[in-house]
Design a protein around this motif. Structure first.
Motif, short mmCIF file in Angstrom:
data_model
loop_
_atom_site.label_atom_id
_atom_site.label_comp_id
_atom_site.label_asym_id
_atom_site.label_seq_id
_atom_site.Cartn_x
_atom_site.Cartn_y
_atom_site.Cartn_z
N LEU A 13 0.83 -1.21 0.00
CA LEU A 13 0.00 0.00 0.00
C LEU A 13 0.87 1.25 0.00
CD1 LEU A 13 -2.97 -0.91 2.36
CD2 LEU A 13 -3.12 -0.25 -0.05
N GLN A 14 1.91 1.26 0.79
CA GLN A 14 2.83 2.40 0.81
C GLN A 14 3.46 2.60 -0.56
OE1 GLN A 14 5.48 1.36 4.01
NE2 GLN A 14 4.13 2.21 5.59
N ALA A 15 3.85 1.49 -1.18
CA ALA A 15 4.46 1.57 -2.51
C ALA A 15 3.46 2.08 -3.55
CB ALA A 15 5.00 0.20 -2.93
N LEU A 16 2.21 1.65 -3.42
CA LEU A 16 1.17 2.12 -4.34
C LEU A 16 0.99 3.64 -4.25
CD1 LEU A 16 -1.39 -0.75 -3.79
CD2 LEU A 16 -0.52 -0.03 -6.01
N PHE A 17 0.96 4.16 -3.03
CA PHE A 17 0.80 5.61 -2.87
C PHE A 17 2.06 6.34 -3.32
CE2 PHE A 17 -2.71 4.31 -0.18
CZ PHE A 17 -3.68 5.21 -0.57
N ALA A 18 3.21 5.77 -3.07
CA ALA A 18 4.46 6.40 -3.50
C ALA A 18 4.53 6.46 -5.03
CB ALA A 18 5.66 5.65 -2.93
N PHE A 20 1.83 6.01 -7.31
CA PHE A 20 0.67 6.55 -8.02
C PHE A 20 0.09 7.83 -7.40
CE2 PHE A 20 0.72 2.05 -9.17
CZ PHE A 20 0.61 2.13 -10.54
N GLY A 21 0.61 8.28 -6.29
CA GLY A 21 0.09 9.49 -5.66
C GLY A 21 -1.07 9.21 -4.72
N GLU A 22 -1.67 10.27 -4.23
CA GLU A 22 -2.67 10.15 -3.17
C GLU A 22 -3.96 9.46 -3.60
OE1 GLU A 22 -5.28 14.16 -2.93
OE2 GLU A 22 -3.27 14.31 -2.12
N ASN A 23 -4.23 9.35 -4.89
CA ASN A 23 -5.44 8.67 -5.35
C ASN A 23 -5.20 7.21 -5.71
OD1 ASN A 23 -7.21 10.86 -5.08
ND2 ASN A 23 -6.50 11.70 -7.02
N GLY A 24 -3.95 6.78 -5.69
CA GLY A 24 -3.65 5.40 -6.06
C GLY A 24 -3.76 5.20 -7.56
N PRO A 25 -3.66 3.95 -8.00
CA PRO A 25 -3.73 3.68 -9.44
C PRO A 25 -5.11 4.01 -10.01
CG PRO A 25 -3.57 1.62 -8.19
CD PRO A 25 -3.48 2.75 -7.21
N GLY A 26 -5.13 4.48 -11.24
CA GLY A 26 -6.38 4.83 -11.90
C GLY A 26 -7.25 3.61 -12.17
N ALA A 27 -8.51 3.86 -12.44
CA ALA A 27 -9.47 2.77 -12.64
C ALA A 27 -9.19 1.94 -13.88
CB ALA A 27 -10.88 3.36 -12.73
#
Length: 188
Positions: A13-18, A20-27
């Protein structure tokens, strides 16, 4: 030595935010594409999150947890109505549109498969708890504070959904009218 499952999930989860930013990966990004960006095997994501929807739910739950910390930090003594305005201002910011879209998408999935989205559903009410605390601080009874917070969260989320569906309408004015009605002690 391998770390416990929960630790691996937290690190992902930390890697995802790092990444992709605060919204995470796009849909529209697949699990394989997410895995490639994180430089991990896609089966690791499947192991920790189950599916694309499970990944989105985990990312959104963490994003909402972070949002709630930011919103709560606006002032521990903030009243109910100012907190409603803060919440509206925060989530109506165009920078959060993807997150609002993902939230409503996942809510729709959770309606049909509540067991598959247990974690997501469990923390949906955290915002209502923040509002309930503010209403109690304003002197409302526990029952009235609970009802007011439920009404406020439901209406604000509905207005955010309306903004996604029909962005040309005067949603900000409607939100302000609703929030102002809360100041009078009536939502009718």
């Amino acid at each position: 030595m391998r770390s416990p499952i929960g630790e691996g999930r937290k690190r992902l989860l930390q890697a995802l935010f790092a990444e992709f930013g605060e919204n995470g990966p796009g849909a529209n990004i697949s699990m394989r594409q997410v895995a490639e960006r994180l430089d991990v095997h896609h089966t690791l994501l499947t192991y920790h999150f189950g599916s694309r929807a499970g990944l989105m739910a985990a990312v959104l739950s963490e994003a909402r947890r972070r949002d709630n910390l930011v919103i709560a930090a606006t002032g521990p003594e903030i009243g109910f109505v100012p907190l409603c305005r803060t919440i509206w201002s925060f989530y109506s910011d165009p920078a959060h549109e993807d997150r609002i879209r993902a939230f409503h998408h996942l809510v729709g999935l959770a309606v049909y498969e509540p067991d598959a989205f247990g974690e997501f559903v469990a923390d949906v009410d955290e915002l209502a708890r923040l509002l309930e605390k503010a209403a109690r601080g304003d002197g409302f009874t526990p029952a009235d504070a609970r009802q007011r917070s439920l009404i406020a969260v439901s209406c604000l989320r509905g207005l955010l959904l309306q903004r996604l569906l029909n962005p040309d309408t005067e949603i900000d004015a409607a939100a302000e009218r609703f929030i102002s009605s809360l100041a009078s002690g009536s939502t009718e």
